[in-house]
Write a protein that holds these residues in place. Sequence first.
Motif, PDB file in Angstrom:
ATOM      1  N   LEU A 159      -7.159  -2.959   7.666  1.00  0.00           N
ATOM      2  CA  LEU A 159      -7.024  -1.954   6.606  1.00  0.00           C
ATOM      3  C   LEU A 159      -8.173  -2.105   5.614  1.00  0.00           C
ATOM      4  N   ALA A 160      -8.967  -1.047   5.481  1.00  0.00           N
ATOM      5  CA  ALA A 160     -10.016  -1.012   4.454  1.00  0.00           C
ATOM      6  C   ALA A 160      -9.405  -0.432   3.179  1.00  0.00           C
ATOM      7  N   PRO A 161      -9.848  -0.887   1.990  1.00  0.00           N
ATOM      8  CA  PRO A 161      -9.218  -0.423   0.745  1.00  0.00           C
ATOM      9  C   PRO A 161      -9.136   1.097   0.641  1.00  0.00           C
ATOM     10  N   GLU A 162     -10.192   1.778   1.084  1.00  0.00           N
ATOM     11  CA  GLU A 162     -10.211   3.248   0.930  1.00  0.00           C
ATOM     12  C   GLU A 162      -9.231   3.938   1.873  1.00  0.00           C
ATOM     13  N   ASP A 163      -8.727   3.219   2.873  1.00  0.00           N
ATOM     14  CA  ASP A 163      -7.791   3.826   3.833  1.00  0.00           C
ATOM     15  C   ASP A 163      -6.325   3.601   3.458  1.00  0.00           C
TER      16      ASP A 163
END
Length: 218
Positions: A189-193
């Motif tokens: 999980l990337a922060p923007e997702d």
Amino acid sequence: MDDELARLWPAFGLRVTCGPLVMRPLRDSDFPEVLAVVHAGIHAPDLMPFSFPWSDARGAEMDRQFVQYHWRARAELAPERWQLDLGVWRDGRFVGVQGVSTRDFPVTRTGETGSWLGQEFHGQGTGTLMRQAMCVLCLDHLGFAEVTSGAFADNPASQAVSRKVGYRPNGEQRFARKGEVAVMRSLVLAPEDLVRPPYDVEVVGAEAFLELVQPRAT
Ligand SMILES: CC(C)(COP(=O)(O)OP(=O)(O)OC[C@H]1O[C@@H](n2cnc3c(N)ncnc32)[C@H](O)[C@@H]1OP(=O)(O)O)[C@@H](O)C(=O)NCCC(=O)NCCS
């Protein structure tokens, strides 16, 4: 929870609130309530969702192994390697645990989420909500650059939670599960997702917890 024990062990002062959920580290006095849920069952007996099959233990063996696991996690907490397991209460009732574990966090800024709910609490959106709350804690309050997860191919519920929260597929590994090969699907999980929960997430005690896992000056 403003008390003397939280002053001595700052992890006990950490508390995350998200809609109907309250999430906080387990205290010894929680263990009887928590183990009652564990003994009632976490998953169907013919499945094994965990890479270490701890949920196969029964009776007093389960009790001892469970409390030792949580005592060990506290005792071995260090900047180089720590895990944070938050008990989850929904509308005041204990339902399960949402955790995150990491190595070399000051450098890697990554960690893996893991969770379980009592079987009677599955399928009510709690797994998704508690993962969202944990990801908000990690990404907004604890300085994570990403969050990872892993689920066996025969665990569609866990994979669905990851997908709903915004994790993306990140490869597969062949894993020895109880003597047989099982495919573990990795997720990241990337922060923007991050798909945020439909409630505000209130976090208390994150700074004090971070101090506990800061590298010590030598
Ligand atoms: C994984 C777990 C925490 C999920 O919690 P939960 O509260 O049941 O999950 P939710 O209710 O939030 O449901 C999440 C999604 O999974 C889906 N799902 C559940 N079971 C499913 C199945 N057998 N096949 C496909 N999708 C499934 C739900 O439909 C839901 O998606 P939707 O809202 O789009 O319909 C819970 O099932 C659990 O504790 N399982 C045993 C332990 C475990 O597997 N831990 C994770 C180890 S990696």
